[in-house]
Design a protein around this motif. Structure first.
Motif, PDB file in Angstrom:
ATOM      1  N   ALA A  58       6.995   9.105  -1.224  1.00  0.00           N
ATOM      2  CA  ALA A  58       6.449  10.456  -1.050  1.00  0.00           C
ATOM      3  C   ALA A  58       5.597  10.544   0.214  1.00  0.00           C
ATOM      4  N   VAL A  59       4.766   9.544   0.465  1.00  0.00           N
ATOM      5  CA  VAL A  59       3.920   9.558   1.662  1.00  0.00           C
ATOM      6  C   VAL A  59       4.772   9.444   2.927  1.00  0.00           C
ATOM      7  N   VAL A  60       5.787   8.604   2.897  1.00  0.00           N
ATOM      8  CA  VAL A  60       6.681   8.475   4.053  1.00  0.00           C
ATOM      9  C   VAL A  60       7.408   9.798   4.311  1.00  0.00           C
ATOM     10  N   GLN A  61       7.831  10.473   3.259  1.00  0.00           N
ATOM     11  CA  GLN A  61       8.477  11.784   3.420  1.00  0.00           C
ATOM     12  C   GLN A  61       7.514  12.787   4.058  1.00  0.00           C
ATOM     13  N   LEU A  62       6.258  12.784   3.632  1.00  0.00           N
ATOM     14  CA  LEU A  62       5.261  13.677   4.235  1.00  0.00           C
ATOM     15  C   LEU A  62       5.034  13.322   5.702  1.00  0.00           C
ATOM     16  N   ALA A  63       5.014  12.028   6.016  1.00  0.00           N
ATOM     17  CA  ALA A  63       4.838  11.609   7.411  1.00  0.00           C
ATOM     18  C   ALA A  63       5.995  12.090   8.283  1.00  0.00           C
ATOM     19  N   ARG A  64       7.191  12.079   7.738  1.00  0.00           N
ATOM     20  CA  ARG A  64       8.366  12.579   8.470  1.00  0.00           C
ATOM     21  C   ARG A  64       8.311  14.091   8.634  1.00  0.00           C
ATOM     22  N   ARG A  65       7.837  14.761   7.627  1.00  0.00           N
ATOM     23  CA  ARG A  65       7.775  16.230   7.664  1.00  0.00           C
ATOM     24  C   ARG A  65       6.659  16.723   8.590  1.00  0.00           C
ATOM     25  N   THR A  71      -2.774  12.853   7.851  1.00  0.00           N
ATOM     26  CA  THR A  71      -3.863  11.889   7.769  1.00  0.00           C
ATOM     27  C   THR A  71      -3.982  11.448   6.323  1.00  0.00           C
ATOM     28  N   VAL A  72      -4.004  10.136   6.100  1.00  0.00           N
ATOM     29  CA  VAL A  72      -4.116   9.593   4.742  1.00  0.00           C
ATOM     30  C   VAL A  72      -5.370   8.729   4.663  1.00  0.00           C
ATOM     31  N   PHE A  73      -6.229   9.058   3.697  1.00  0.00           N
ATOM     32  CA  PHE A  73      -7.411   8.260   3.387  1.00  0.00           C
ATOM     33  C   PHE A  73      -7.110   7.506   2.100  1.00  0.00           C
ATOM     34  N   PRO A  74      -6.869   6.194   2.188  1.00  0.00           N
ATOM     35  CA  PRO A  74      -6.436   5.437   1.019  1.00  0.00           C
ATOM     36  C   PRO A  74      -7.601   4.831   0.225  1.00  0.00           C
ATOM     37  N   SER A  75      -7.349   4.578  -1.050  1.00  0.00           N
ATOM     38  CA  SER A  75      -8.251   3.744  -1.840  1.00  0.00           C
ATOM     39  C   SER A  75      -7.956   2.289  -1.474  1.00  0.00           C
ATOM     40  N   ARG A  76      -8.734   1.372  -1.992  1.00  0.00           N
ATOM     41  CA  ARG A  76      -8.485  -0.050  -1.741  1.00  0.00           C
ATOM     42  C   ARG A  76      -7.114  -0.455  -2.272  1.00  0.00           C
ATOM     43  N   GLN A  77      -6.744   0.067  -3.461  1.00  0.00           N
ATOM     44  CA  GLN A  77      -5.452  -0.267  -4.051  1.00  0.00           C
ATOM     45  C   GLN A  77      -4.305   0.272  -3.199  1.00  0.00           C
ATOM     46  N   VAL A  78      -4.449   1.505  -2.724  1.00  0.00           N
ATOM     47  CA  VAL A  78      -3.406   2.106  -1.883  1.00  0.00           C
ATOM     48  C   VAL A  78      -3.274   1.321  -0.573  1.00  0.00           C
ATOM     49  N   SER A  79      -4.390   0.962   0.033  1.00  0.00           N
ATOM     50  CA  SER A  79      -4.353   0.184   1.274  1.00  0.00           C
ATOM     51  C   SER A  79      -3.595  -1.119   1.072  1.00  0.00           C
ATOM     52  N   ARG A  80      -3.878  -1.784  -0.023  1.00  0.00           N
ATOM     53  CA  ARG A  80      -3.211  -3.071  -0.304  1.00  0.00           C
ATOM     54  C   ARG A  80      -1.705  -2.893  -0.447  1.00  0.00           C
ATOM     55  N   VAL A  81      -1.281  -1.882  -1.200  1.00  0.00           N
ATOM     56  CA  VAL A  81       0.151  -1.631  -1.392  1.00  0.00           C
ATOM     57  C   VAL A  81       0.818  -1.293  -0.058  1.00  0.00           C
ATOM     58  N   LEU A  82       0.175  -0.475   0.756  1.00  0.00           N
ATOM     59  CA  LEU A  82       0.753  -0.114   2.050  1.00  0.00           C
ATOM     60  C   LEU A  82       0.819  -1.324   2.982  1.00  0.00           C
ATOM     61  N   SER A  85       3.717  -3.452   1.856  1.00  0.00           N
ATOM     62  CA  SER A  85       5.002  -2.819   2.146  1.00  0.00           C
ATOM     63  C   SER A  85       5.300  -2.724   3.643  1.00  0.00           C
ATOM     64  N   GLY A  86       4.363  -3.164   4.483  1.00  0.00           N
ATOM     65  CA  GLY A  86       4.585  -3.125   5.925  1.00  0.00           C
ATOM     66  C   GLY A  86       4.155  -1.832   6.586  1.00  0.00           C
ATOM     67  N   LEU A  87       3.452  -0.977   5.859  1.00  0.00           N
ATOM     68  CA  LEU A  87       3.044   0.321   6.402  1.00  0.00           C
ATOM     69  C   LEU A  87       1.563   0.383   6.765  1.00  0.00           C
ATOM     70  N   GLY A  88       0.890  -0.754   6.730  1.00  0.00           N
ATOM     71  CA  GLY A  88      -0.547  -0.771   6.981  1.00  0.00           C
ATOM     72  C   GLY A  88      -0.960  -0.360   8.382  1.00  0.00           C
ATOM     73  N   GLY A  89      -0.068  -0.413   9.338  1.00  0.00           N
ATOM     74  CA  GLY A  89      -0.398  -0.079  10.719  1.00  0.00           C
ATOM     75  C   GLY A  89      -0.004   1.321  11.148  1.00  0.00           C
ATOM     76  N   ARG A  94      -5.846   6.001   7.736  1.00  0.00           N
ATOM     77  CA  ARG A  94      -7.219   5.828   8.191  1.00  0.00           C
ATOM     78  C   ARG A  94      -7.902   4.746   7.354  1.00  0.00           C
ATOM     79  N   PRO A  95      -8.741   3.949   7.990  1.00  0.00           N
ATOM     80  CA  PRO A  95      -9.454   2.922   7.228  1.00  0.00           C
ATOM     81  C   PRO A  95     -10.453   3.566   6.256  1.00  0.00           C
ATOM     82  N   THR A  96     -10.695   2.858   5.162  1.00  0.00           N
ATOM     83  CA  THR A  96     -11.645   3.392   4.172  1.00  0.00           C
ATOM     84  C   THR A  96     -13.019   2.818   4.392  1.00  0.00           C
TER      85      THR A  96
END
Length: 96
Positions: A58-65, A71-82, A85-89, A94-96
């Motif tokens: 869903a986030v990748v689709q929003l980034a494409r759209r 701009t995404v402000f992630p929680s610690r859990q979201v940051s870890r998953v991203l 998955s190779g999407l951290g950069g 945005r860093p939390t």
């Protein structure tokens, strides 16, 4: 408990998401971001406690759209998953 709410200010929509974003709720998160006519989207995920592959999609689709306008402000859990998955950069993250 999942919730997603949107606030529109001009052509900018700010979406606040709480709880678990998974295959049952990821589409609701995305549709909440798309419900208002906007050119710029801020996705506040700082209160998200679980984030799975459907949420990533869903986030990748929003980034494409919204290229260059998400701009995404992630929680610690979201940051870890991203990160895993190779999407951290991504420039929209945005860093939390």
């Amino acid at each position: 408990m999942f919730s997603a709410s949107a606030e529109l200010a001009g052509d900018h929509v700010h979406v606040t998401v709480t709880g678990e974003v998974d295959m049952a709720t990821a589409d609701t998160m995305m549709q909440t971001a798309l419900r208002e006519p906007a050119r710029q989207v801020t996705l506040d995920l700082r209160a998200v406690t679980f984030f799975d592959s459907a949420a990533i999609h869903a986030v990748v689709q929003l980034a494409r759209r919204f290229p260059g306008a998400l701009t995404v402000f992630p929680s610690r859990q979201v940051s870890r998953v991203l990160e895993i998955s190779g999407l951290g950069g991504q420039d929209w993250l945005r860093p939390t």
